[in-house]
Write a protein that holds these residues in place. Structure first.
Motif, short mmCIF file in Angstrom:
data_model
loop_
_atom_site.label_atom_id
_atom_site.label_comp_id
_atom_site.label_asym_id
_atom_site.label_seq_id
_atom_site.Cartn_x
_atom_site.Cartn_y
_atom_site.Cartn_z
N GLY A 77 24.46 51.89 16.16
CA GLY A 77 25.30 52.77 16.98
C GLY A 77 24.84 54.22 16.93
O GLY A 77 23.92 54.57 16.20
N MET A 78 25.50 55.05 17.71
CA MET A 78 25.13 56.46 17.78
C MET A 78 26.36 57.35 17.70
O MET A 78 27.45 56.95 18.09
N THR A 79 26.15 58.57 17.21
CA THR A 79 27.22 59.56 17.21
C THR A 79 27.35 60.14 18.62
O THR A 79 26.46 59.98 19.45
N LYS A 80 28.44 60.85 18.85
CA LYS A 80 28.67 61.50 20.14
C LYS A 80 27.52 62.45 20.45
O LYS A 80 27.02 62.51 21.57
N GLU A 81 27.06 63.19 19.44
CA GLU A 81 25.98 64.17 19.64
C GLU A 81 24.68 63.46 20.03
O GLU A 81 23.99 63.88 20.96
N GLN A 82 24.36 62.37 19.32
CA GLN A 82 23.13 61.62 19.63
C GLN A 82 23.20 61.08 21.06
O GLN A 82 22.24 61.14 21.81
N LEU A 83 24.37 60.55 21.41
CA LEU A 83 24.56 59.95 22.72
C LEU A 83 24.33 60.98 23.83
O LEU A 83 23.71 60.70 24.83
N ASN A 105 18.49 54.53 42.83
CA ASN A 105 19.85 54.90 43.26
C ASN A 105 20.94 54.25 42.41
O ASN A 105 21.99 53.87 42.92
N GLY A 106 20.66 54.13 41.13
CA GLY A 106 21.64 53.51 40.24
C GLY A 106 22.26 54.52 39.31
O GLY A 106 21.92 55.70 39.32
N THR A 107 23.20 54.05 38.51
CA THR A 107 23.77 54.89 37.44
C THR A 107 23.75 54.10 36.15
O THR A 107 23.67 52.87 36.16
N ILE A 108 23.83 54.85 35.08
CA ILE A 108 23.79 54.25 33.75
C ILE A 108 24.99 54.75 32.98
O ILE A 108 25.32 55.93 33.06
N ARG A 109 25.61 53.85 32.25
CA ARG A 109 26.74 54.26 31.42
C ARG A 109 26.48 53.69 30.03
O ARG A 109 26.16 52.50 29.90
N ILE A 110 26.58 54.54 29.02
CA ILE A 110 26.27 54.09 27.66
C ILE A 110 27.47 54.36 26.76
O ILE A 110 28.02 55.46 26.75
N GLU A 111 27.88 53.33 26.05
CA GLU A 111 28.97 53.47 25.10
C GLU A 111 28.44 53.09 23.73
O GLU A 111 27.67 52.14 23.61
N SER A 112 28.87 53.84 22.71
CA SER A 112 28.34 53.55 21.39
C SER A 112 29.34 53.89 20.31
O SER A 112 30.14 54.81 20.46
N GLU A 113 29.28 53.13 19.24
CA GLU A 113 30.12 53.40 18.08
C GLU A 113 29.29 53.15 16.83
O GLU A 113 28.61 52.13 16.74
N ILE A 114 29.33 54.11 15.91
CA ILE A 114 28.54 54.00 14.68
C ILE A 114 28.89 52.70 13.95
O ILE A 114 30.06 52.34 13.81
N HIS A 115 27.85 51.99 13.50
CA HIS A 115 27.97 50.72 12.78
C HIS A 115 28.57 49.57 13.60
O HIS A 115 28.77 48.47 13.08
N LYS A 116 28.89 49.83 14.87
CA LYS A 116 29.46 48.76 15.69
C LYS A 116 28.45 48.30 16.74
O LYS A 116 28.39 47.15 17.09
N GLY A 117 27.70 49.27 17.27
CA GLY A 117 26.72 48.90 18.28
C GLY A 117 26.79 49.77 19.52
O GLY A 117 27.61 50.68 19.62
N THR A 118 25.92 49.45 20.45
CA THR A 118 25.78 50.23 21.68
C THR A 118 25.77 49.29 22.87
O THR A 118 25.19 48.21 22.80
#
Length: 244
Positions: A166-172, A203-216
């Motif tokens: 996972g990633m922190t908010k800052e890393q994301l 012409n696409g978009t990307i959405r990334i969600e992440s939580e430390i130690h839980k995954g992305t």
């Protein structure tokens, strides 16, 4: 809780891309060459020789990482956008990454559907490869990589989820900046930048969600390629009919 970042279509154009890449590749190669030259020219103590050889190998690995992030599928010839079967393209990339997944004890679970999108095949594969490779590398102690394709609001959704670090908010938020990486010396940050550029070009978009130690979870939304309806007839066909 989980953090989320959404990248819209328009990213800042990275115009000096090619220049920065050749520079990034040249540096480690020059360093590696220098250390190999030292080994060749001087009578060195065994431990010094080993140290220099190790540095040279690390530098070469770095150059290789940059090439992988960028140019695995890059073809010198200009590509043309075509209709791509999402299921087939993802299967091809999974085949390429399976050895890496096995090595990391990562189980790949794919639920795919043969929707079509418009894009350049090699670039689309590069994009999928970079996202899935990141996902696998985020699970050094094993885990599950889930790849899921569906339709969401008339767009093709490709969702790639890992159970990794996972990633922190800052890393994301910094994801996609050149040379910002969560992988220490091994990462270049170029891989995600390329992903954003390719999705933008489709012409696409990307959405990334992440939580430390839980995954992305990376969600890629792309326009669905409409199948040509029988009512639209090309000029060439009109000429043929007129000639009959």
């Amino acid at each position: 809780g989980p953090h989320m970042v959404i990248r819209a279509e328009k990213m800042e154009a990275v115009t000096h891309l090619a220049a920065s890449i050749s520079h990034e590749i040249r540096n480690p190669l020059t360093a590696a060459r220098g250390f190999i030259q030292l080994i060749e020219e001087q009578p060195l103590a065994a431990d010094k020789r080993r140290q220099y050889a190790r540095i040279a190998i690390e530098e070469l690995d770095r150059a290789e990482a940059i090439i992988t992030d960028y140019l695995t599928f890059a073809k010198p010839a200009p590509e043309t956008p075509e209709k791509l079967n999402v299921k087939l393209e993802i299967e091809r990339v999974i085949d390429i990454l399976r050895p890496l997944a096995n090595m990391s004890c990562v189980d790949i679970q794919a639920t795919l559907a043969p929707f079509s999108v418009i894009g350049e095949r090699e670039k689309f594969r590069q994009c999928l490869l970079n996202v899935m490779k990141n996902a696998i590398e985020a699970m050094p102690n094993g885990g599950t990589l889930q790849v899921y394709v569906s339709i969401d609001n008339g767009r093709v959704l490709i969702r790639i989820a890992d159970t990794g670090v996972g990633m922190t908010k800052e890393q994301l938020e910094r994801l996609g900046e050149p040379y910002f990486t969560t992988k220490g010396v091994k990462g270049t940050g170029l891989g995600m930048m390329v992903v954003y550029r390719i999705i933008e070009s489709m012409n696409g978009t990307i959405r990334i969600e992440s939580e430390i130690h839980k995954g992305t979870t990376v969600s890629i939304y792309l326009p669905l390629a409409s199948s040509p309806s029988s009512s639209t007839i090309s000029d060439k066909e009109k000429q043929l009919f007129a000639a009959l």
